[in-house]
Design a protein around this motif. Structure first.
Motif, short mmCIF file in Angstrom:
data_model
loop_
_atom_site.label_atom_id
_atom_site.label_comp_id
_atom_site.label_asym_id
_atom_site.label_seq_id
_atom_site.Cartn_x
_atom_site.Cartn_y
_atom_site.Cartn_z
N THR A 29 32.82 67.06 -42.71
CA THR A 29 32.57 68.01 -43.81
C THR A 29 31.66 69.26 -43.73
OG1 THR A 29 32.87 65.84 -45.06
CG2 THR A 29 32.14 67.66 -46.34
N ALA A 30 30.53 69.03 -43.07
CA ALA A 30 29.77 70.10 -42.77
C ALA A 30 30.65 71.15 -41.97
CB ALA A 30 28.65 69.66 -42.00
N ALA A 31 31.22 70.87 -41.21
CA ALA A 31 31.84 71.66 -40.37
C ALA A 31 33.04 72.52 -41.15
CB ALA A 31 32.63 71.21 -38.99
N ASP A 32 33.72 71.90 -42.10
CA ASP A 32 34.81 72.40 -42.92
C ASP A 32 33.92 73.50 -43.93
OD1 ASP A 32 36.70 71.01 -42.08
OD2 ASP A 32 36.85 69.45 -43.54
N LEU A 33 32.81 72.97 -44.51
CA LEU A 33 32.00 73.96 -45.37
C LEU A 33 31.57 75.21 -44.68
CD1 LEU A 33 30.39 71.58 -47.99
CD2 LEU A 33 32.48 72.75 -48.19
N THR A 34 31.19 75.20 -43.37
CA THR A 34 30.74 76.24 -42.69
C THR A 34 31.95 76.98 -42.47
OG1 THR A 34 29.01 74.91 -41.67
CG2 THR A 34 29.58 76.56 -40.33
N GLN A 35 33.13 76.59 -42.14
CA GLN A 35 34.33 77.41 -41.75
C GLN A 35 34.64 78.18 -43.27
OE1 GLN A 35 37.53 75.64 -40.26
NE2 GLN A 35 38.81 77.64 -40.04
N ASP A 36 34.56 77.65 -44.21
CA ASP A 36 34.76 77.93 -45.61
C ASP A 36 33.74 78.83 -45.97
OD1 ASP A 36 36.89 76.33 -45.89
OD2 ASP A 36 35.87 75.05 -47.20
N GLN A 59 23.48 81.32 -48.70
CA GLN A 59 23.52 81.23 -49.99
C GLN A 59 25.18 80.86 -50.41
OE1 GLN A 59 21.51 81.51 -52.70
NE2 GLN A 59 23.19 80.87 -53.94
N ILE A 60 26.17 81.41 -49.73
CA ILE A 60 27.46 81.00 -49.76
C ILE A 60 27.70 79.37 -49.17
CG2 ILE A 60 29.86 81.25 -49.02
CD1 ILE A 60 29.19 84.28 -48.42
N ALA A 61 26.99 79.04 -48.61
CA ALA A 61 27.15 77.58 -48.09
C ALA A 61 26.55 76.87 -49.01
CB ALA A 61 26.56 77.56 -46.70
N ARG A 62 25.40 77.06 -49.84
CA ARG A 62 24.87 76.36 -50.61
C ARG A 62 25.62 76.39 -51.95
NH1 ARG A 62 19.97 76.96 -54.50
NH2 ARG A 62 20.94 78.95 -54.77
N ASN A 63 26.26 77.31 -52.34
CA ASN A 63 27.30 77.51 -53.33
C ASN A 63 28.34 76.28 -53.05
OD1 ASN A 63 25.57 78.72 -54.51
ND2 ASN A 63 26.74 80.73 -54.23
N LEU A 64 28.86 76.45 -51.78
CA LEU A 64 30.07 75.41 -51.49
C LEU A 64 29.72 73.94 -51.56
CD1 LEU A 64 31.67 77.79 -48.77
CD2 LEU A 64 32.56 77.25 -50.95
N LEU A 65 28.29 73.97 -51.18
CA LEU A 65 28.00 72.43 -51.07
C LEU A 65 27.90 72.13 -52.34
CD1 LEU A 65 26.31 70.09 -49.43
CD2 LEU A 65 24.26 71.39 -50.13
N PHE A 66 27.30 72.80 -53.56
CA PHE A 66 27.28 72.18 -54.85
C PHE A 66 28.45 71.95 -55.29
CE2 PHE A 66 23.04 74.88 -55.10
CZ PHE A 66 22.24 73.82 -54.80
N ASP A 67 29.69 72.92 -55.19
CA ASP A 67 30.94 72.69 -55.48
C ASP A 67 31.55 71.37 -54.99
OD1 ASP A 67 30.88 75.23 -56.88
OD2 ASP A 67 31.96 76.34 -55.37
N PHE A 69 29.94 68.62 -54.15
CA PHE A 69 29.09 67.50 -54.81
C PHE A 69 29.62 67.37 -56.22
CE2 PHE A 69 25.40 67.65 -51.85
CZ PHE A 69 26.07 66.71 -51.08
N ARG A 70 30.04 68.54 -56.77
CA ARG A 70 30.54 68.54 -58.24
C ARG A 70 31.83 67.76 -58.08
NH1 ARG A 70 30.22 73.73 -59.08
NH2 ARG A 70 27.91 73.67 -59.36
N ARG A 71 32.63 68.36 -57.13
CA ARG A 71 34.04 67.66 -57.20
C ARG A 71 34.02 66.31 -56.84
NH1 ARG A 71 35.08 72.36 -54.35
NH2 ARG A 71 34.72 71.25 -52.49
N GLU A 72 33.34 65.86 -56.04
CA GLU A 72 33.00 64.39 -55.67
C GLU A 72 32.73 63.63 -56.86
OE1 GLU A 72 30.41 63.78 -52.44
OE2 GLU A 72 32.03 63.73 -50.99
N ARG A 73 31.71 64.21 -57.71
CA ARG A 73 31.24 63.54 -58.69
C ARG A 73 32.47 63.23 -60.05
NH1 ARG A 73 26.32 66.40 -58.29
NH2 ARG A 73 27.12 67.82 -60.01
N SER A 74 33.15 64.64 -60.06
CA SER A 74 34.35 64.36 -61.16
C SER A 74 35.45 63.66 -60.60
CB SER A 74 34.65 65.93 -61.35
OG SER A 74 35.34 66.49 -60.23
N SER A 75 35.63 63.31 -59.34
CA SER A 75 36.90 62.66 -59.01
C SER A 75 36.29 61.71 -57.79
CB SER A 75 37.90 63.38 -58.71
OG SER A 75 37.67 64.32 -57.94
N PRO A 76 35.56 60.92 -57.94
CA PRO A 76 35.05 59.95 -56.86
C PRO A 76 36.24 59.22 -56.21
CG PRO A 76 34.43 58.79 -58.89
CD PRO A 76 35.17 60.12 -59.42
N ILE A 77 36.21 58.99 -55.26
CA ILE A 77 37.25 58.32 -54.28
C ILE A 77 36.98 56.70 -54.23
CG2 ILE A 77 38.58 57.81 -52.05
CD1 ILE A 77 37.94 61.02 -51.75
#
Length: 165
Positions: A29-36, A59-67, A69-77
Motif C-alpha cells: 500500500t505504501a508503494a502504491d501511495l508513493t507512486q500515486d 504533503q501530497i503523500a500525506r493527503n493521499l494517506l488521509f484519503d 484512511f478515510r476510504r478504509e473507515r467509510s467502507s471497511p473490508i
C-alpha cells in the motif's frame, strides 16, 4: 512544471514509502501511495511556487494517506469465513488450463519417445514409478551417478521441448 520528476522520484520515493510504512501502511500500500504521489505531481495543473519540492511531495503523500484512511473507515473490508470462500471456489481447472496441460503432456510424451531407451527407462522409473536414483540405478544396472546423469538429461530434453509452448 520546472521540476525533474524522474530525479525527484529517484531521490525521494524511498523515503516517502518508508514514511508511509511508519504510519501503519503495508509495504504494498505504501508503494502504491508513493507512486500515486508522483502521478499527482505529474498531473497537477499548476505547481505552486515552492522552493522545496521534497516538502511538496510529502504533503501530497500525506493527503493521499488521509484519503486512504478515510476510504478504509467509510467502507471497511470484512473478510469472509474460509468455509464460505471454499464453497464458492470452483476447484476444477478452466478450459484453457485443460487444453494447455494436454498440449504440454503430448509434447512431453513425444520428447520422452525421442530419448534413448535406457534414458527414458531411467526417467520413467524415477519420475513415474517414484523410485529413488539409487533404486533406479540398481534396477537398470548403473551407478547412482550414471543414473542421475540419464535422468538429468531426460529432464533437460523434455524442458527444451516445452520451451516453445
Amino acid at each position: 512544471m520546472d521540476w525533474d520528476v524522474q530525479g525527484l522520484f529517484r531521490r525521494h520515493a524511498g523515503e516517502i514509502s518508508h514514511s508511509l510504512r511508519r504510519r501503519g501502511l503495508s509495504e504494498d500500500t505504501a508503494a502504491d501511495l508513493t507512486q500515486d504521489t508522483f502521478v499527482r505531481l505529474i498531473t497537477v495543473k499548476s505547481v505552486p511556487q515552492a522552493n522545496n519540492p521534497r516538502a511538496y511531495l510529502f504533503q501530497i503523500a500525506r493527503n493521499l494517506l488521509f484519503d486512504h484512511f478515510r476510504r478504509e473507515r467509510s467502507s471497511p473490508i470484512h473478510p469472509a469465513p474460509e468455509e464460505i470462500i471454499l464453497s464458492v471456489m470452483d476447484p476444477s481447472p478452466s478450459a484453457e488450463t485443460i487444453v494447455y496441460d494436454k498440449q504440454r503432456l503430448e509434447i512431453s510424451e513425444r520428447a520422452l519417445s525421442e530419448l534413448p531407451e535406457r534414458t527414458r527407462l531411467a526417467f520413467e522409473l524415477h519420475r513415474v514409478e517414484g523410485l529413488t536414483i539409487a533404486e533406479t540405478g540398481e534396477r537398470i544396472g548403473l551407478s547412482t551417478t550414471q543414473t542421475w546423469t540419464l535422468v538429468r538429461d531426460a529432464y533437460r530434453h523434455v524442458r527444451e521441448r516445452l520451451q516453445g509452448i
